[in-house]
Design a protein around this motif. Structure first.
Motif, PDB file in Angstrom:
ATOM      1  N   MET A  29      -2.008 -49.436 -42.063  1.00 45.62           N
ATOM      2  CA  MET A  29      -3.461 -49.211 -42.068  1.00 45.62           C
ATOM      3  C   MET A  29      -4.045 -49.366 -40.678  1.00 45.62           C
ATOM      4  O   MET A  29      -3.535 -50.113 -39.849  1.00 45.62           O
ATOM      5  N   SER A  30      -5.166 -48.654 -40.446  1.00 48.10           N
ATOM      6  CA  SER A  30      -5.864 -48.917 -39.189  1.00 48.10           C
ATOM      7  C   SER A  30      -6.734 -50.159 -39.387  1.00 48.10           C
ATOM      8  O   SER A  30      -7.123 -50.492 -40.512  1.00 48.10           O
ATOM      9  N   VAL A  31      -7.015 -50.854 -38.275  1.00 46.15           N
ATOM     10  CA  VAL A  31      -7.803 -52.082 -38.371  1.00 46.15           C
ATOM     11  C   VAL A  31      -9.279 -51.774 -38.132  1.00 46.15           C
ATOM     12  O   VAL A  31      -9.584 -50.757 -37.499  1.00 46.15           O
ATOM     13  N   PRO A  32     -10.230 -52.626 -38.600  1.00 45.10           N
ATOM     14  CA  PRO A  32     -10.010 -53.789 -39.460  1.00 45.10           C
ATOM     15  C   PRO A  32      -9.484 -53.410 -40.842  1.00 45.10           C
ATOM     16  O   PRO A  32      -9.714 -52.307 -41.328  1.00 45.10           O
ATOM     17  N   VAL A  33      -8.804 -54.376 -41.467  1.00 42.98           N
ATOM     18  CA  VAL A  33      -8.301 -54.206 -42.832  1.00 42.98           C
ATOM     19  C   VAL A  33      -9.096 -55.158 -43.729  1.00 42.98           C
ATOM     20  O   VAL A  33      -9.350 -56.300 -43.349  1.00 42.98           O
ATOM     21  N   VAL A  34      -9.480 -54.679 -44.911  1.00 41.61           N
ATOM     22  CA  VAL A  34     -10.242 -55.530 -45.827  1.00 41.61           C
ATOM     23  C   VAL A  34      -9.317 -56.000 -46.945  1.00 41.61           C
ATOM     24  O   VAL A  34      -8.685 -55.181 -47.617  1.00 41.61           O
ATOM     25  N   ILE A  35      -9.208 -57.326 -47.107  1.00 40.00           N
ATOM     26  CA  ILE A  35      -8.346 -57.904 -48.150  1.00 40.00           C
ATOM     27  C   ILE A  35      -9.257 -58.563 -49.182  1.00 40.00           C
ATOM     28  O   ILE A  35     -10.099 -59.396 -48.827  1.00 40.00           O
ATOM     29  N   LYS A  36      -9.084 -58.195 -50.450  1.00 39.81           N
ATOM     30  CA  LYS A  36      -9.970 -58.721 -51.495  1.00 39.81           C
ATOM     31  C   LYS A  36      -9.186 -59.334 -52.650  1.00 39.81           C
ATOM     32  O   LYS A  36      -8.286 -58.671 -53.201  1.00 39.81           O
TER      33      LYS A  36
END
Ligand code: AMP
Ligand code: GLY
Length: 427
Positions: free
Chosen positions: A144-151
């Motif tokens: 993935m390209s950054v930023p990455v969102v983790i939920k």
């Protein structure tokens, strides 16, 4: 005929709902379970825990309740409305809040993302992983390209979303979540693309077929001035949102509200109550960040003071499938609310600090109590978020100034609030 109303919950949101309902000409008696010191003057307080479904039901029966409004998401996700609906009573109260299945729009991000994908509702690209897929998840992050969102998929009181600026921190976050950072809520994780834009929230009251659009709001989730620091439950809110113009609103209705209601119908999910669409405006196009199956806190503290319609009447119109003919009337002024919190929030904080209130509250301002309690006749802090101070005025700046003045006049040890609510909306 007058209606007896029971409001479930104990925060600033429930105080704002109680105040609005108390102004209705259709109100018989008003009850709040469990309520807080702010609702004491306008409603009968019914002590008890909302996870105790039998107690909620015996209150409904014992006090001849006609309408039940559930404020928070947890009881809805635990199936409180299902328990009430499945009870064999001679009459059925009107329930404002979905059953467990509808509440999954909020209680499971894995479910809501899948729902949006299935019904082509604009949202960030994503993939869901369960605990036993850690290696696949780590590999996915690398690509993935950054930023990455983790939920975290499950409920985490607004804290289960982390925006990671690089791959290493995203992987670390993922491992921590799978190791139980949010308990069961992070056993399943959604990893999604970062969307860049400005957020806003739209609220409807719906019976699944028809809906009315309530005033929109923008909330300020971060603890620090300038939107810095960790997320909180919400540090303040503004309504209306100036950049929500006709063209953006049309897209919200066509691409998001209608598709969501059609999706619920196609999936055979009945839904009565509020839907809160957490949206982001990406270059003029709205995307769904999240759904909530209830009103927001502190958004309610700015949207209900602007709503001129009778809330009980709206709820009856919802129940009787008459929402199509309803005109929503709004106060054209801007409402700003500032949340006063306890020092240390959203981490550790102390409770039990005595609160001193100013003797006079101006007519166009209102205090909504959140984490407060009465002890030996004294009002004391009893939570992270303590009091929400709402003011209405012709401009956002003057509404903010009024709320700031009152916020300054309220005294308790460790008081903290943001003084820049609405900073990104222009004067
Ligand atoms: P949620 O609990 O899903 O509303 O997420 C909490 C906050 O995280 C949101 O209000 C956003 O500020 C941020 N956020 C969540 N998802 C995204 C995303 N895909 N892109 C950018 N920001 C996000
Ligand atoms: N203020 C955000 C929420 O109620 O979820």
């Amino acid at each position: 005929m007058k209606k007896n109303v029971l409001i479930l919950g104990s925060g600033g949101r429930e105080h704002a709902i109680a105040l609005k309902v108390s102004q209705s000409e259709l109100l018989g008696q008003l009850f709040v379970m469990p309520g807080n010191p702010g609702t004491m003057d306008i409603a009968f307080q019914l002590p008890g825990d909302l996870s105790d479904h039998e107690m909620v039901k015996s209150n409904i029966l014992g006090f001849d309740i006609d309408i039940v409004i559930c404020g928070p998401e947890v009881p809805l996700s635990e199936g409180l409305m299902d328990s009430i609906l499945n009870t064999d009573w001679a009459y059925k109260p009107i329930l404002v809040g979905p059953c467990r299945e509808g509440a999954r729009l909020e209680s499971s991000k894995a479910f809501s993302k899948e729902f949006m994908k299935r019904h082509q509702i604009p949202t960030a690209a994503y993939q869901t992983f369960s605990k036993d897929q850690e290696n696949e998840a780590l590999e996915f992050i690398s690509k993935m390209s950054v930023p990455v969102v983790i939920k975290a998929s499950g409920l985490a009181a607004g804290k289960g979303v982390v925006i990671c600026l690089d791959h290493a921190s995203a992987k670390k976050e993922l491992r921590e979540m799978f190791q139980g950072k949010f308990g069961e809520s992070s056993e399943t994780i959604v990893i999604e693309e970062f969307l860049s834009g400005i957020e806003f929230s739209v609220f409807i009251l719906t019976n699944g077929n028809q809906y009315v659009l309530l005033p929109e709001a923008k909330d300020y989730k971060r603890i620090g001035v300038g939107d810095q620091g960790p997320n909180t439950g919400g540090m303040g809110a503004v309504s209306p949102v100036p950049f929500l113009d006709e063209s953006l609103l049309k897209k919200v209705k066509d691409q998001i509200i209608h598709t969501t209601l059609n999706g619920l119908k196609k999936d055979n999910i009945p839904y009565k109550g509020f839907i809160f669409f957490g949206l982001i405006n990406v270059n003029g196009d709205p995307f769904v960040i999240e759904y909530n199956c209830r009103l927001g806190d502190p958004e309610t503290e700015v949207i209900l003071p602007r709503l001129k319609n009778d809330l009980i009447e709206l709820i009856i119109q919802m129940e009787e499938e008459r929402l199509d003919h309803v005109e929503i009337e709004l106060d054209s002024r801007t409402a700003v609310t500032i949340m006063l919190v306890s020092k240390g929030y959203p981490d550790q904080y102390e409770k039990g600090k005595e609160i001193l209130l100013p003797p006079d509250i101006p007519e166009d301002s209102c205090l909504f109590y959140a984490g407060t309690k009465l002890e030996d006749q004294l009002l004391k802090t009893n939570g992270g978020r303590v009091i929400s101070v709402t003011s209405l005025a012709a401009t956002m700046q003057s509404a903010l100034s009024k709320s700031l003045k009152l916020a300054d006049e309220i005294k308790y040890e460790g008081k903290y609030y943001r003084n820049d609510i609405g900073f990104d909306l222009g004067a």
